[in-house]
Write a protein that holds these residues in place. Structure first.
Motif, mmCIF file in Angstrom:
data_model
loop_
_atom_site.group_PDB
_atom_site.id
_atom_site.type_symbol
_atom_site.label_atom_id
_atom_site.label_comp_id
_atom_site.label_asym_id
_atom_site.label_seq_id
_atom_site.Cartn_x
_atom_site.Cartn_y
_atom_site.Cartn_z
ATOM 1 N N MET A 78 0.899 -1.287 0.001
ATOM 2 C CA MET A 78 -0.017 -0.026 -0.012
ATOM 3 C C MET A 78 0.917 1.303 -0.133
ATOM 4 O O MET A 78 1.925 1.188 0.645
ATOM 5 C CB MET A 78 -0.721 0.042 1.200
ATOM 6 N N VAL A 79 0.528 2.264 -0.788
ATOM 7 C CA VAL A 79 1.524 3.232 -0.775
ATOM 8 C C VAL A 79 0.395 4.590 -0.469
ATOM 9 O O VAL A 79 -0.724 4.817 -0.808
ATOM 10 C CB VAL A 79 1.550 3.995 -2.482
ATOM 11 N N THR A 80 1.322 5.078 0.792
ATOM 12 C CA THR A 80 0.240 6.170 1.534
ATOM 13 C C THR A 80 0.643 7.617 0.951
ATOM 14 O O THR A 80 1.564 7.744 0.176
ATOM 15 C CB THR A 80 0.744 6.132 2.799
ATOM 16 N N TRP A 81 -0.079 8.745 1.266
ATOM 17 C CA TRP A 81 0.426 10.127 0.865
ATOM 18 C C TRP A 81 1.830 10.305 1.569
ATOM 19 O O TRP A 81 2.563 10.921 0.839
ATOM 20 C CB TRP A 81 -0.636 10.866 1.463
ATOM 21 N N LYS A 82 2.041 9.853 2.715
ATOM 22 C CA LYS A 82 3.317 10.274 3.278
ATOM 23 C C LYS A 82 4.567 9.636 2.426
ATOM 24 O O LYS A 82 5.577 10.282 2.217
ATOM 25 C CB LYS A 82 3.485 9.370 4.712
ATOM 26 N N GLU A 83 4.372 8.445 1.753
ATOM 27 C CA GLU A 83 5.284 8.010 0.796
ATOM 28 C C GLU A 83 5.473 9.095 -0.330
ATOM 29 O O GLU A 83 6.638 9.156 -0.901
ATOM 30 C CB GLU A 83 5.093 6.455 0.553
ATOM 31 N N VAL A 84 4.339 9.402 -0.913
ATOM 32 C CA VAL A 84 4.534 10.377 -1.915
ATOM 33 C C VAL A 84 5.403 11.657 -1.418
ATOM 34 O O VAL A 84 6.345 12.163 -2.179
ATOM 35 C CB VAL A 84 3.219 10.671 -2.344
ATOM 36 N N GLU A 85 5.054 12.166 -0.123
ATOM 37 C CA GLU A 85 5.867 13.105 0.287
ATOM 38 C C GLU A 85 7.190 13.125 0.388
ATOM 39 O O GLU A 85 7.980 13.649 0.126
ATOM 40 C CB GLU A 85 4.739 13.654 1.684
ATOM 41 N N ASN A 86 7.705 11.699 0.890
ATOM 42 C CA ASN A 86 8.941 11.319 1.157
ATOM 43 C C ASN A 86 9.547 11.279 -0.262
ATOM 44 O O ASN A 86 10.865 11.560 -0.477
ATOM 45 C CB ASN A 86 9.042 10.231 1.887
ATOM 46 N N ALA A 87 9.080 10.768 -1.187
ATOM 47 C CA ALA A 87 9.617 10.286 -2.554
ATOM 48 C C ALA A 87 9.806 11.754 -3.257
ATOM 49 O O ALA A 87 10.921 12.148 -4.052
ATOM 50 C CB ALA A 87 8.951 9.639 -3.482
ATOM 51 N N GLU A 88 8.942 12.727 -3.249
ATOM 52 C CA GLU A 88 8.873 14.174 -3.895
ATOM 53 C C GLU A 88 8.258 15.082 -3.045
ATOM 54 O O GLU A 88 7.240 15.445 -3.532
ATOM 55 C CB GLU A 88 8.043 13.963 -5.202
ATOM 56 N N PRO A 89 8.879 15.662 -2.190
ATOM 57 C CA PRO A 89 8.352 16.556 -1.251
ATOM 58 C C PRO A 89 7.772 17.811 -1.878
ATOM 59 O O PRO A 89 6.745 18.515 -1.523
ATOM 60 C CB PRO A 89 9.562 16.928 -0.183
ATOM 61 N N GLU A 90 8.579 18.437 -2.740
ATOM 62 C CA GLU A 90 8.233 19.848 -3.409
ATOM 63 C C GLU A 90 6.963 19.451 -4.263
ATOM 64 O O GLU A 90 5.912 20.240 -4.107
ATOM 65 C CB GLU A 90 9.149 20.246 -4.305
ATOM 66 N N PHE A 91 6.980 18.378 -5.213
ATOM 67 C CA PHE A 91 5.678 18.163 -5.920
ATOM 68 C C PHE A 91 4.473 17.781 -5.104
ATOM 69 O O PHE A 91 3.325 18.288 -5.413
ATOM 70 C CB PHE A 91 6.355 16.810 -6.809
#
Length: 149
Positions: free
Chosen positions: A1-14
């Protein structure tokens, strides 16, 4: 499962730009799939809470039934028309699978879902406002950017 936190960690500015678009207004639009496979769009409220994108469905709502039958969804941020195209911040979309997360807490009756994210897209204009810029992030792929005239 991919959480929003993982998106933030991978690409914080985006992720910050996407979240700003989603947080700019209360109402969003969610697309679900009906039993016959045709799309259904509904207004929805959603929030980023403790590293998750969460949203709800009222009791006996068709949207909730759709998500239990087929958890795939796409959610679109608000996108008001700017007075000048150069000031348009863009719009954002998040797609994935809805994961049941129990009853809504501290509000009206309903069921809460959290997002298992499969794609995040930000569409905007370039600085000259003469090209469409599409940025997309997917798990295992990362961030991509395309410009179209």
């Amino acid at each position: 499962m991919v959480t929003w936190k993982e998106v933030e960690n991978a690409e914080p500015e985006f992720a910050g730009r996407v979240r700003a678009l989603f947080d700019a207004h209360t109402n969003k639009v969610i697309a679900t799939l009906r039993a016959d496979g045709s799309p259904r769009v509904s207004g929805i409220e959603a929030a980023f809470t403790e590293g998750e994108l969460v949203f709800g469905s009222m009791p006996d709502a068709r949207k909730g039934a759709d998500l239990h039958r087929d958890p795939r969804f796409a959610m679109h941020s608000p996108s008001p028309d700017p007075p000048d195209p150069k000031s348009w911040a863009g719009d954002a979309k998040i797609a994935g699978r809805a994961v049941p997360a129990g009853a809504v807490q501290g509000g009206p009756d309903g069921e809460q879902f959290r997002a298992d994210i499969t794609e995040v897209v930000l569409t905007r204009l370039n600085e000259a406002a003469d090209r469409l810029v599409i940025e997309s992030w997917r798990p295992g792929v990362g961030l991509r950017r395309v410009e179209r005239t």
